[in-house]
Write a protein that holds these residues in place. Structure first.
Motif, PDB file in Angstrom:
ATOM      1  N   ASP A  42       0.738  -1.216   0.113  1.00 48.20           N
ATOM      2  CA  ASP A  42      -0.102   0.047  -0.057  1.00 48.20           C
ATOM      3  C   ASP A  42       0.839   1.092  -0.068  1.00 48.20           C
ATOM      4  O   ASP A  42       0.577   2.113  -0.772  1.00 48.20           O
ATOM      5  N   LEU A  43       1.918   1.160   0.934  1.00 45.26           N
ATOM      6  CA  LEU A  43       2.524   2.570   1.303  1.00 45.26           C
ATOM      7  C   LEU A  43       3.356   3.119  -0.059  1.00 45.26           C
ATOM      8  O   LEU A  43       3.342   4.365  -0.036  1.00 45.26           O
ATOM      9  N   GLY A  44       4.145   2.222  -0.469  1.00 51.35           N
ATOM     10  CA  GLY A  44       4.830   2.661  -1.699  1.00 51.35           C
ATOM     11  C   GLY A  44       4.126   3.014  -3.016  1.00 51.35           C
ATOM     12  O   GLY A  44       4.006   4.388  -3.378  1.00 51.35           O
ATOM     13  N   PRO A  45       3.008   2.265  -3.216  1.00 51.31           N
ATOM     14  CA  PRO A  45       2.153   2.734  -4.633  1.00 51.31           C
ATOM     15  C   PRO A  45       1.605   3.960  -4.026  1.00 51.31           C
ATOM     16  O   PRO A  45       1.360   5.077  -5.040  1.00 51.31           O
ATOM     17  N   LYS A  46       0.918   3.908  -2.819  1.00 43.27           N
ATOM     18  CA  LYS A  46       0.285   5.232  -2.511  1.00 43.27           C
ATOM     19  C   LYS A  46       0.965   6.559  -2.520  1.00 43.27           C
ATOM     20  O   LYS A  46       0.539   7.591  -2.952  1.00 43.27           O
ATOM     21  N   MET A  47       2.231   6.317  -2.143  1.00 45.40           N
ATOM     22  CA  MET A  47       3.137   7.523  -1.946  1.00 45.40           C
ATOM     23  C   MET A  47       3.603   7.788  -3.504  1.00 45.40           C
ATOM     24  O   MET A  47       3.526   9.198  -3.810  1.00 45.40           O
ATOM     25  N   VAL A  48       3.870   6.950  -4.249  1.00 48.75           N
ATOM     26  CA  VAL A  48       4.046   7.254  -5.673  1.00 48.75           C
ATOM     27  C   VAL A  48       2.895   7.839  -6.509  1.00 48.75           C
ATOM     28  O   VAL A  48       2.973   8.786  -7.241  1.00 48.75           O
ATOM     29  N   VAL A  49       1.777   7.246  -6.633  1.00 52.60           N
ATOM     30  CA  VAL A  49       0.627   7.804  -7.132  1.00 52.60           C
ATOM     31  C   VAL A  49       0.455   9.219  -6.809  1.00 52.60           C
ATOM     32  O   VAL A  49       0.026  10.013  -7.343  1.00 52.60           O
ATOM     33  N   HIS A  50       0.389   9.428  -5.502  1.00 50.57           N
ATOM     34  CA  HIS A  50       0.252  10.625  -4.955  1.00 50.57           C
ATOM     35  C   HIS A  50       1.293  11.867  -5.604  1.00 50.57           C
ATOM     36  O   HIS A  50       0.850  12.969  -5.864  1.00 50.57           O
ATOM     37  N   ALA A  51       2.632  11.345  -5.610  1.00 50.03           N
ATOM     38  CA  ALA A  51       3.476  12.161  -5.718  1.00 50.03           C
ATOM     39  C   ALA A  51       3.517  12.517  -7.299  1.00 50.03           C
ATOM     40  O   ALA A  51       4.115  13.770  -7.728  1.00 50.03           O
ATOM     41  N   LEU A  52       2.966  11.511  -8.114  1.00 47.72           N
ATOM     42  CA  LEU A  52       2.960  11.888  -9.290  1.00 47.72           C
ATOM     43  C   LEU A  52       1.784  12.079 -10.163  1.00 47.72           C
ATOM     44  O   LEU A  52       1.403  12.110 -11.318  1.00 47.72           O
ATOM     45  N   GLN A  53       0.875  12.812  -9.114  1.00 50.95           N
ATOM     46  CA  GLN A  53      -0.554  13.069  -9.660  1.00 50.95           C
ATOM     47  C   GLN A  53      -0.521  14.105 -10.807  1.00 50.95           C
ATOM     48  O   GLN A  53      -1.292  13.750 -11.786  1.00 50.95           O
ATOM     49  N   HIS A  54       0.730  14.901 -10.921  1.00 52.55           N
ATOM     50  CA  HIS A  54       0.480  15.888 -12.112  1.00 52.55           C
ATOM     51  C   HIS A  54       0.835  14.909 -13.458  1.00 52.55           C
ATOM     52  O   HIS A  54       0.748  15.789 -14.420  1.00 52.55           O
ATOM     53  N   LEU A  55       1.220  13.975 -13.243  1.00 49.16           N
ATOM     54  CA  LEU A  55       1.463  13.248 -14.626  1.00 49.16           C
ATOM     55  C   LEU A  55       0.371  11.970 -14.889  1.00 49.16           C
ATOM     56  O   LEU A  55       0.636  11.240 -15.791  1.00 49.16           O
TER      57      LEU A  55
ATOM     58  N   ALA B  26      11.002  16.022   6.551  1.00 51.27           N
ATOM     59  CA  ALA B  26      10.167  16.985   6.203  1.00 51.27           C
ATOM     60  C   ALA B  26      10.135  17.206   4.777  1.00 51.27           C
ATOM     61  O   ALA B  26      11.097  18.244   4.461  1.00 51.27           O
ATOM     62  N   PRO B  27       9.293  16.749   4.020  1.00 53.86           N
ATOM     63  CA  PRO B  27       9.323  17.055   2.500  1.00 53.86           C
ATOM     64  C   PRO B  27       8.603  18.564   2.382  1.00 53.86           C
ATOM     65  O   PRO B  27       7.200  18.603   3.197  1.00 53.86           O
ATOM     66  N   TYR B  28       9.401  19.434   1.923  1.00 60.01           N
ATOM     67  CA  TYR B  28       8.523  20.754   1.527  1.00 60.01           C
ATOM     68  C   TYR B  28       7.886  20.593   0.126  1.00 60.01           C
ATOM     69  O   TYR B  28       8.280  21.155  -0.640  1.00 60.01           O
ATOM     70  N   SER B  29       6.997  19.535   0.519  1.00 66.90           N
ATOM     71  CA  SER B  29       6.221  19.420  -1.032  1.00 66.90           C
ATOM     72  C   SER B  29       4.964  18.617  -0.467  1.00 66.90           C
ATOM     73  O   SER B  29       5.052  17.394  -0.081  1.00 66.90           O
ATOM     74  N   GLU B  30       3.682  18.994  -1.055  1.00 63.84           N
ATOM     75  CA  GLU B  30       2.517  18.237  -1.109  1.00 63.84           C
ATOM     76  C   GLU B  30       2.376  17.129  -1.611  1.00 63.84           C
ATOM     77  O   GLU B  30       1.947  16.051  -1.167  1.00 63.84           O
ATOM     78  N   ALA B  31       3.271  17.201  -2.824  1.00 61.75           N
ATOM     79  CA  ALA B  31       3.297  15.885  -3.669  1.00 61.75           C
ATOM     80  C   ALA B  31       3.763  14.838  -2.824  1.00 61.75           C
ATOM     81  O   ALA B  31       3.478  13.593  -2.964  1.00 61.75           O
ATOM     82  N   LEU B  32       4.901  15.092  -2.129  1.00 58.48           N
ATOM     83  CA  LEU B  32       5.436  14.017  -1.214  1.00 58.48           C
ATOM     84  C   LEU B  32       4.973  13.705   0.208  1.00 58.48           C
ATOM     85  O   LEU B  32       5.602  13.251   1.077  1.00 58.48           O
ATOM     86  N   HIS B  33       3.503  14.142   0.216  1.00 53.46           N
ATOM     87  CA  HIS B  33       2.945  14.097   1.475  1.00 53.46           C
ATOM     88  C   HIS B  33       3.265  12.674   2.342  1.00 53.46           C
ATOM     89  O   HIS B  33       3.003  12.448   3.440  1.00 53.46           O
ATOM     90  N   TYR B  34       2.933  11.478   1.470  1.00 50.76           N
ATOM     91  CA  TYR B  34       3.135  10.253   1.990  1.00 50.76           C
ATOM     92  C   TYR B  34       4.570   9.724   2.092  1.00 50.76           C
ATOM     93  O   TYR B  34       4.736   8.463   2.545  1.00 50.76           O
TER      94      TYR B  34
END
Ligand code: F6P
Length: 542
Positions: A155-168, A333-341
């Motif tokens: 869950d955690l890896g795919p969720k993190m990546v899908v969220h991070a790459l939402q712009h793509l 601390a990611p200063y990036s909402e894309a890296l929220h997870y």
């Protein structure tokens, strides 16, 4: 805390720690003490294009780094790394290799290359079909919702990546992640979706995990209750597992089974078919970019001298704080909402990998292993827990992750975001002396001065990513994967097993049975657990 360790460099580091423990970063950075090449220049390293790490705000000198690298060498980091890449059994308690690096290797001679390529091609065909609308639900409608059911590494890896790459990601499909056995998690998702347009991906390496199987069964029931005939389920359920027989037993069509393998650890598995939700969201080409970025980091880790090797430096500096400064936790601390997870992904990666006490030789460590890993995106964290980071008596080393270019078109935000990130590391490093605090407090309020003192000297690393692309994200994730191996090597532990999750699972089954059992059949427990069970039995009956 005792931090004895058998290696000579460990003792040398202890002696070195005594020498520099009171040295102050603000002095090292003072212009008169920081000639060219400056600290920033000397301690900023780049592993792959578009990703650099500034270690200069850490409490390190050249001597510290030399000793840390000596420790890495003495601990056999290079041999452990090479054994992993070669597919040796680096996970001896489970008798397995750990070959997540093979999943992103380009060399046709890399281990398992053919079967990886076959499975990847199957993923790509399927992802393309779903993305294009060629794959439809049982009523012929295109898929608009993908629900990934899995937990932990599934869950955690795919969720993190899908969220991070939402712009793509394709705007045609929304990806949902359901992990918790708390029915509220699945309920939240099924309340928003239409079964005719939904594809469920059941992801479980073992295909026996309680949470995942419970959610998968409930989701299947929901499909049927909402009009999907049993014969139509094949259009809506696919499975990803290293246990394909169980997937078929669950009722998923043989053709809809995607395989991963026992030599891929759950928390290292997003590069395998476990990443199917990622591939559907961003497409096979971007998935390849993710793999390519990770492969670039693999090559850097495999071939770069330890002195300039980013995962080695990140890992060894972590050891410096954990084992010599006695830091209990470390913050991402990611200063990036894309890296929220990213922090929650790293929690599993770091703590499930290195939260161990038994060494590879069976002895128990008498030194600390994994720090508590935690984090939240900035700037939100600044308005929650940064107070403690600045003025609490506990030192928490921090990894800041900043992305130089935004993924969104909104003007007027990104400079503020970056400014806050950089200012935090500056403030944590500089602090504010008593004298400075008295000036800020002013002559009328001298009693305020102690409250305005910041001890400073708080160590931070800043990871700078030029742009959040699939490639740079792949490299960033692989950086942390390898950091974990570096630390495990020094601590002489196995980062690839997770026996610590077993006992709670076993007892959980007993308690679950007790919650529904006839009173006479409830098993004996300690008084606390017995009382909790009794109260829940009443509530569940009511
Ligand atoms: O309980 C821990 C764990 O085994 C993790 O290591 C793993 O990522 C997670 O559960 C999920 O396991 P599975 O993919 O087999 O469902």
């Amino acid at each position: 805390m005792t931090t004895t360790h058998p290696l000579p460099a460990w003792s040398a580091l202890q002696a070195h720690y005594e020498q520099i423990r009171d040295a102050r970063l603000r002095d090292w950075f003072a212009p008169e003490n920081d000639p060219a090449p400056t600290r920033a220049e000397r301690y900023t390293f780049s592993a792959v294009p578009g990703l650099a790490a500034d270690f200069s705000k850490n409490r390190i000198t050249d001597a510290t780094l030399q000793l840390l690298i000596a420790l890495a060498r003495e601990a056999g980091v290079e041999a452990r790394r090479d054994a992993m890449f070669a597919g040796e059994v680096v996970n001896p308690t489970e008798g397995r290799a750990a070959l997540h690096t093979a999943l992103r290797a380009t060399d046709a001679n890399a281990p398992f290359h053919a079967q990886i390529a076959t499975e990847r091609a199957k993923m790509a065909r399927f992802a393309d079909a779903v993305r294009s609308g060629a794959w439809t639900g049982y009523t012929g409608k295109r898929i608009r919702h993908v629900v990934n059911i899995g937990i932990g590494g599934s869950d955690l890896g795919p969720k993190m990546v899908v969220h991070a790459l939402q712009h793509l990601a394709t705007p045609e499909i929304k990806t949902h992640f359901v992990s918790n056995v708390d029915g509220a998690d699945l309920y939240r998702v099924i309340s928003q979706i239409d079964p005719e347009e939904t594809l469920a991906i059941i992801v479980s390496k073992t295909f026996t995990t309680l949470e995942t199987m419970t959610n998968a069964r409930s989701l299947r029931d929901w499909f049927v209750q909402n009009g999907c005939p049993e014969a139509g389920l094949a259009k809506h359920f696919v499975g990803v597992s290293a246990n394909p027989a169980e997937v078929v037993k669950f009722g998923i069509d043989q053709d809809n089974v995607f395989e991963m393998w026992d030599w891929v650890g759950g928390r290292y598995s997003l590069w395998s078919a476990v990443g199917l939700s990622i591939m559907i969201a961003v497409g096979p080409a971007q998935f390849d970019e993710l793999l390519a970025g990770a492969h670039e980091m693999d090559e850097h880790f495999r071939t770069t001298p330890l002195e300039r090797n980013l995962p080695v430096l990140l890992g060894m500096i972590g050891i410096w704080y954990r084992n010599f400064f006695g830091s209990q936790s470390y913050l991402v601390a990611p200063y990036s909402e894309a890296l929220h997870y990213l922090p929650s992904y790293l929690q599993q990666l770091e703590m499930e990998s290195n939260g161990k006490s038994a060494r590879l030789d069976g002895a128990f460590v008498d030194y600390a292993t994994s720090a508590v890993t935690w984090g939240e995106p900035g700037t939100n964290g600044q308005h929650a827990f940064f107070q403690m980071l600045h003025q609490g008596p506990t030192i928490v080393p921090i990894d800041f992750v900043a992305v130089l270019t935004p993924e969104h078109p909104l003007a007027g935000h990104h400079a503020k975001l970056l400014a806050n990130c950089f200012a935090q590391s500056e403030a944590l490093m500089l602090g504010r002396t008593e004298e400075e605090a008295r000036k800020v407090a002013g002559p009328d309020k001298p009693e305020l001065a102690p409250h305005l003192v910041f001890p400073g000297n708080r160590p931070t690393t800043t990871l700078l990513v030029d742009a959040l692309t699939a490639r740079s994200l792949g490299a960033l994730i692989a950086l942390y994967e390898h950091k974990v191996l570096v630390q495990a090597s020094v601590w002489n532990i196995n980062p690839f097993d997770q026996w610590g999750v077993e006992l709670g699972k076993i007892l959980g089954k007993v308690v679950e049975a007790d919650l529904g059992a006839a009173p006479a059949d409830v098993k004996p427990h300690d008084s606390s657990t017995a009382a909790l069970i009794a109260r829940a039995r009443t509530a569940l009956k009511g």
